[in-house]
Design a protein around this motif. Structure first.
Motif, short mmCIF file in Angstrom:
data_model
loop_
_atom_site.label_atom_id
_atom_site.label_comp_id
_atom_site.label_asym_id
_atom_site.label_seq_id
_atom_site.Cartn_x
_atom_site.Cartn_y
_atom_site.Cartn_z
N GLN A 1 -30.88 -21.81 -25.82
CA GLN A 1 -31.99 -20.96 -25.40
C GLN A 1 -31.50 -19.52 -25.32
N SER B 1 -36.78 -16.75 -26.95
CA SER B 1 -37.96 -16.29 -26.23
C SER B 1 -38.12 -14.79 -26.40
N TRP C 1 -38.79 -17.20 -17.06
CA TRP C 1 -38.23 -17.87 -18.23
C TRP C 1 -37.20 -18.92 -17.80
N ARG C 2 -36.29 -18.54 -16.90
CA ARG C 2 -35.26 -19.48 -16.43
C ARG C 2 -35.90 -20.67 -15.70
N ILE D 1 -37.70 -12.55 -16.60
CA ILE D 1 -36.53 -13.40 -16.84
C ILE D 1 -36.46 -14.57 -15.86
N ASN E 1 -32.51 -26.73 -20.56
CA ASN E 1 -31.23 -26.06 -20.40
C ASN E 1 -30.11 -26.64 -21.28
N LEU F 1 -37.41 -23.02 -18.23
CA LEU F 1 -36.36 -23.83 -18.88
C LEU F 1 -35.96 -25.00 -17.99
N ASN F 2 -35.81 -24.73 -16.70
CA ASN F 2 -35.46 -25.80 -15.75
C ASN F 2 -36.59 -26.82 -15.63
N ASN G 1 -28.08 -15.91 -23.53
CA ASN G 1 -28.67 -17.19 -23.17
C ASN G 1 -29.04 -17.16 -21.69
N GLN G 2 -29.49 -18.32 -21.17
CA GLN G 2 -29.99 -18.37 -19.79
C GLN G 2 -28.90 -18.14 -18.74
N THR G 3 -27.63 -18.27 -19.12
CA THR G 3 -26.56 -18.02 -18.16
C THR G 3 -25.96 -16.63 -18.31
N VAL H 1 -32.86 -15.19 -25.31
CA VAL H 1 -34.01 -14.34 -25.00
C VAL H 1 -33.84 -12.98 -25.67
#
Length: 184
Positions: free
Chosen positions: A134, A110, A120-121, A117, A130, A124-125, A59-61, A136
């Motif tokens: 999400q 994604s 992409w982040r 990347i 977020n 999302l923001n 995920n995004q984190t 990738v």
């Protein structure tokens, strides 16, 4: 294989076994028959009721989530990318569905490139995404092959046990999707 099936008078609603048999009989070249068989095996694996292909994605984190993390609820997967206009057009409808169906896992995956990347982040923001799930896939060819993804946006519906309902589900903006989710 599909275009040859259509030339033979078959429809997209015909059973894949029937399509494969007729197309294989119609084709004479062995190398092409091998390609048809490979496509058939891929499509057969994605039939309704079969287990969804397993995946583990970040995920995004940076946390890893897998298909098993979504069992117990119906899961609607949105395959998209930040550069895909039609994908982005579906975001408002997807957000509405998320609010209306809290008992459904809405998972956006994604296929942006790994070197994008940061974009992409940021996307999302900027789009306030977020809070949703999400993930990738970084142009992961295995992921795309396992789900038969040749273009985006693409939507997949999986039941609470992890079995496929529809590998070419309706878009969030299609009112028929809301009806389908209500029944589930």
């Amino acid at each position: 294989m599909i275009k040859y099936a259509l030339r033979l008078g078959l429809s997209l609603d015909d059973p894949i076994d029937e399509v494969n048999e007729l197309v294989t009989q119609a084709v004479q070249e062995n190398s092409f028959k091998e390609e048809i068989n490979k496509t058939y095996v891929s499509l057969k694996r994605l039939e309704k009721g079969n287990p969804a292909p397993y995946f583990e994605l970040q995920n995004q984190t940076g946390d890893t989530l897998s298909l098993k993390d979504f069992k117990g609820k119906t899961t609607y997967i949105d395959i998209w990318a930040t550069w895909c206009g039609p994908c982005i057009e579906e975001i408002p409808s997807l957000k509405k569905l998320q609010k209306k169906f809290p008992n459904v896992n809405f998972v956006s995956i994604s296929i942006d490139k790994k070197d994008k990347i940061a974009n992409w982040r940021k996307f999302l923001n900027d789009k306030n995404l977020n809070a949703s799930i999400q993930l990738v896939a970084f142009q992961d060819e295995t992921f795309k092959e396992n789900f038969g993804i040749s273009g985006i946006p693409r939507f997949i519906l999986i039941d609470k046990n992890g079995n496929l309902i529809d590998v070419d589900a309706k878009r969030p903006s299609n009112p028929d999707l809301e009806k389908q989710l209500s029944k589930l």
